[in-house]
Design a protein around this motif. Structure first.
Motif, PDB file in Angstrom:
ATOM      1  N   GLY A 254       0.744  -1.026  -0.190  1.00 35.32           N
ATOM      2  CA  GLY A 254       0.220  -0.247   0.187  1.00 35.32           C
ATOM      3  C   GLY A 254       0.371   1.683  -0.184  1.00 35.32           C
ATOM      4  O   GLY A 254       1.917   1.472  -0.847  1.00 35.32           O
ATOM      5  N   ARG A 255       0.279   2.360   0.421  1.00 39.57           N
ATOM      6  CA  ARG A 255       0.463   3.344   0.377  1.00 39.57           C
ATOM      7  C   ARG A 255       1.933   4.039   1.687  1.00 39.57           C
ATOM      8  O   ARG A 255       2.018   4.333   2.501  1.00 39.57           O
ATOM      9  CB  ARG A 255      -0.254   4.526  -0.056  1.00 39.57           C
ATOM     10  N   ILE A 328      -2.734  -1.672   3.336  1.00 43.53           N
ATOM     11  CA  ILE A 328      -2.890  -0.757   4.062  1.00 43.53           C
ATOM     12  C   ILE A 328      -4.180   0.112   3.493  1.00 43.53           C
ATOM     13  O   ILE A 328      -3.371  -0.179   1.993  1.00 43.53           O
ATOM     14  CB  ILE A 328      -1.167  -0.007   4.657  1.00 43.53           C
ATOM     15  N   THR A 333      -8.223   6.789  -0.064  1.00 45.81           N
ATOM     16  CA  THR A 333      -7.962   5.552  -0.534  1.00 45.81           C
ATOM     17  C   THR A 333      -9.731   5.418   0.196  1.00 45.81           C
ATOM     18  O   THR A 333      -9.818   5.238   1.687  1.00 45.81           O
ATOM     19  CB  THR A 333      -7.639   4.314  -0.465  1.00 45.81           C
ATOM     20  N   CYS A 334     -10.995   5.455  -0.763  1.00 44.01           N
ATOM     21  CA  CYS A 334     -12.349   5.963  -0.700  1.00 44.01           C
ATOM     22  C   CYS A 334     -12.016   3.611  -0.215  1.00 44.01           C
ATOM     23  O   CYS A 334     -12.276   3.120  -1.063  1.00 44.01           O
ATOM     24  CB  CYS A 334     -13.189   6.024  -1.853  1.00 44.01           C
ATOM     25  N   ARG A 337     -14.801   1.431  -2.190  1.00 48.52           N
ATOM     26  CA  ARG A 337     -13.878   1.382  -3.610  1.00 48.52           C
ATOM     27  C   ARG A 337     -12.867   0.446  -3.630  1.00 48.52           C
ATOM     28  O   ARG A 337     -12.733  -0.214  -4.148  1.00 48.52           O
ATOM     29  CB  ARG A 337     -13.396   2.985  -4.125  1.00 48.52           C
ATOM     30  N   MET A 338     -11.920   0.353  -2.507  1.00 47.50           N
ATOM     31  CA  MET A 338     -11.764  -0.636  -1.944  1.00 47.50           C
ATOM     32  C   MET A 338     -12.662  -1.898  -1.674  1.00 47.50           C
ATOM     33  O   MET A 338     -11.756  -3.191  -2.469  1.00 47.50           O
ATOM     34  CB  MET A 338     -11.036  -0.023  -0.524  1.00 47.50           C
ATOM     35  N   ASN A 341     -13.184  -3.409  -5.773  1.00 47.59           N
ATOM     36  CA  ASN A 341     -12.764  -3.682  -6.061  1.00 47.59           C
ATOM     37  C   ASN A 341     -11.856  -5.604  -5.184  1.00 47.59           C
ATOM     38  O   ASN A 341     -11.919  -6.300  -5.706  1.00 47.59           O
ATOM     39  CB  ASN A 341     -11.102  -3.457  -6.125  1.00 47.59           C
TER      40      ASN A 341
END
Lengths: 433, 163
Positions: A254-255, A328, A333-334, A337-338, A341
């Motif tokens: 992740g970020r 993470i 990030t919404c 929406r995650m 996916n």
């Protein structure tokens, strides 16, 4: 720190290099196999692994030694040479967010083979398969090469180390689908059938591949086995920091500043993995939540950072250790929406065998898409919550749909305002989309 | 769909294909177990599995075509319609999605002027989505033919497509 602190990765020097047979033997490789075959009876090997506290690293966390001990071995523990038994290494790593078995397969293939030889000896299996996902081309090449070397050295074949034990290992490369990682679906796939899961019982340890007793173990699980034999039960038990034993490959993606994979003691706190090893969040991003063990595990929040990464502690916090590779969620990030996916993945990868999964997952996806498109109603959130129960444990053939519901369940609880901001009439001031 | 207009003049499986498939059988209790491997061998030689090939493989393995079709259509990596010389699979699972797999897909498709699953006009490429490739610490990632490519940027897409 002594050199045994990282038994699984001690031969892995960089992302590019891999351990040759010489490298592997230099650090004690194949000594565990020698000890098992020349000094211990099969039942004793099972007991060692049970006493070591090794639990399945594929996600379920079942005691490995206990699993082996459930294989019918003939009367009074005497082995019956006419009874065919199989061992299968599950190298079908496909859990979104998981990237640990690929490292072990590509960079130290002999470690897996030694683990398999010991496991096969413990259950007296004479044929073993490595079921590997088709996308792992480099891993397949290195494992095939290692198999050739092991045959040449006499570690495979007839009368291994001049004993009565015979073993052949075959590499089987698959052509895909997440469900093949489920052990009964894997067995169907290996038999050349559509990879639907089978009803349990009978359990595979009694009736698996072609109706014979079959043990299916994850790659990382098997890679632990040589070290237990070589260094002993007490040493292995001493590696864990919490209630569980051994080391574990932990990953984070992740970020983050430095996403990666590290071998650390079982029971390392989440905070240490994210902040020390992964370097914390990238500049400009905040931690909002995490899925501790891949896409089929429930959300944990920043308040859970001090939870230890072991089976019991993560379960107590309301999630699962799963594969130990965390995903993470950052503050930009919404989560809805995650989730979409993730649920699209599970809906696509459902084998379609049982109704709750086949119909319930596409329904989940439709609802999430409608919500994101601004066509949702507030009652849809109740429908989603209902689906997490209908698709939950006990209603399906296998764990795919219950796993798919784990992140959704927590998201509905922890991120409700993120769902609501998409619902017309519920739009919070300043909300995007 | 434009990809399905291609008609093969099928003359049976080649001796090499038959020999490679038969060589796999000895590793298992029965012939059915080589279903997937047989289809992969066909793809190695022909890139995809036509109806005629599927029936011929079923006959060789003494299976019903329906059984083999059940396996072929279930597997993500078996292609039942023609694909380009190189299939580029881009990962669209969660970490890659978070870090830009949609943009990777758009760039690949735009550069080649194709939709997902189509063959590029020169017959070189087909773009397909794939589930998590097990390299999430280097997201977004793609698999070009057999090769895993990490940390995909816009420049990397250009370089992969040789332009």
């Amino acid at each position: 720190m002594d050199k045994w602190d990282k038994p699984l990765t001690k031969n892995i020097r960089s992302e590019r290099a891999f351990a040759t047979l010489t490298d592997y033997r230099k650090t004690g490789g194949y000594q565990g196999m020698r000890k098992a075959i020349t000094e211990l009876r099969p039942k004793e090997v099972q007991q060692w692994v049970k006493d070591a506290g090794l639990r399945g690293r594929g996600g379920a966390g079942f005691s490995t030694g206990l699993k082996w001990s459930l294989v019918p071995m003939g009367y009074n523990g005497a082995t019956d040479a006419h009874q065919t038994r199989y061992l299968v290494a599950n190298a079908d790593e496909m859990e979104p967010g998981a990237f640990k078995d690929r490292l072990l397969l590509e960079q130290d293939p002999h470690q897996l083979l030694e683990g398999m030889i010991i496991a096969a000896y413990a259950i007296q299996a004479n044929i073993a398969y490595i079921f590997m996902r088709g996308e792992y081309h480099l891993a397949a090449k290195r494992v095939e090469n290692a198999l050739q070397e092991a045959r040449t050295e006499g570690y495979l074949g007839k009368h291994i180390l001049q004993s009565d034990f015979n073993l052949e290992i075959y590499l089987h490369t698959s052509a895909g689908r997440y469900i093949c990682g489920e052990e009964t679906a894997l067995i169907n796939a290996l038999e050349g059938k559509r990879a639907n899961p089978r009803a349990k019982p009978p359990f595979t340890v009694v009736s698996g591949l072609w109706g014979k007793p079959t043990v299916v173990n994850n790659v990382e699980t098997l890679c632990n086995v040589p070290h237990i034999l070589q260094n002993g039960v007490e040493w292995y038990r001493g590696l864990g920091r919490g209630s569980d034993t051994g080391t574990k490959l932990f990953g984070a993606s992740g970020r983050l500043k430095y996403p990666g994979l590290w071998e650390l003691p079982m029971g390392t706190p989440i905070r240490e993995i994210i902040e020390e090893h992964a370097g914390g969040m990238r500049d400009g991003y905040k931690l909002r939540g995490l899925l501790p063990g891949g896409a089929s595990t429930g959300f944990l929040l920043p308040e859970h950072l001090d939870v230890l990464m072991d089976y019991d502690a993560v379960a107590k916090a309301g999630s699962r250790l799963g594969t130990g590779t965390m995903i993470i969620l950052d503050d930009k990030t919404c989560p809805v929406r995650m989730l979409l996916n993730i649920e699209e993945f599970f809906a696509q990868e459902s084998c379609g065998w049982c109704t709750p999964c086949r119909d319930g997952l596409p329904w989940t996806v439709t609802l999430l898409r409608d919500i994101i498109a601004g066509r949702g109603r507030i009652e849809d959130l109740d429908t989603l919550a209902g689906l997490t129960r209908m698709l939950g444990p006990g209603n399906t053939f296998c764990a795919l749909a219950p796993g798919a519901m784990e992140p959704l369940q927590g998201a509905l609880k922890f991120f409700r305002e993120d769902f609501e901001q998409y619902i017309p009439g519920k739009l919070a001031a300043g909300g995007e989309d | 769909m434009k990809n399905q207009t291609e008609k093969s003049s099928f003359e049976g499986l080649s001796p090499a294909e038959i020999q490679e498939i038969n060589a796999e059988i000895s590793e298992y209790e029965d012939k059915m177990a080589v279903s997937t491997e047989a289809l992969k061998i066909i793809q190695k030689h022909r890139r995809w599995v036509s109806d005629e090939c599927l029936v011929a493989v079923a006959e060789l393995l003494e299976l019903s075509p329906a059984h083999l079709e059940g396996v072929a259509t279930f597997d993500n990596l078996i292609y039942r319609q023609p694909v380009g010389k190189t299939v580029i699979h881009y990962c669209n699972s969660v970490t890659c999605w978070m870090l830009g797999s949609d943009q990777v897909r758009e760039r690949l498709c735009r550069h080649l002027d194709v939709e997902l699953g189509e063959m590029s006009a020169d017959g070189e490429y087909t773009i397909l989505p794939i589930v998590c490739l097990g390299a999430c610490d280097h997201a977004p990632v793609v698999m070009v033919g057999d090769e895993l490519r990490l940390d995909i940027t816009e420049d990397a897409v250009n370089e992969i497509l040789g332009r």
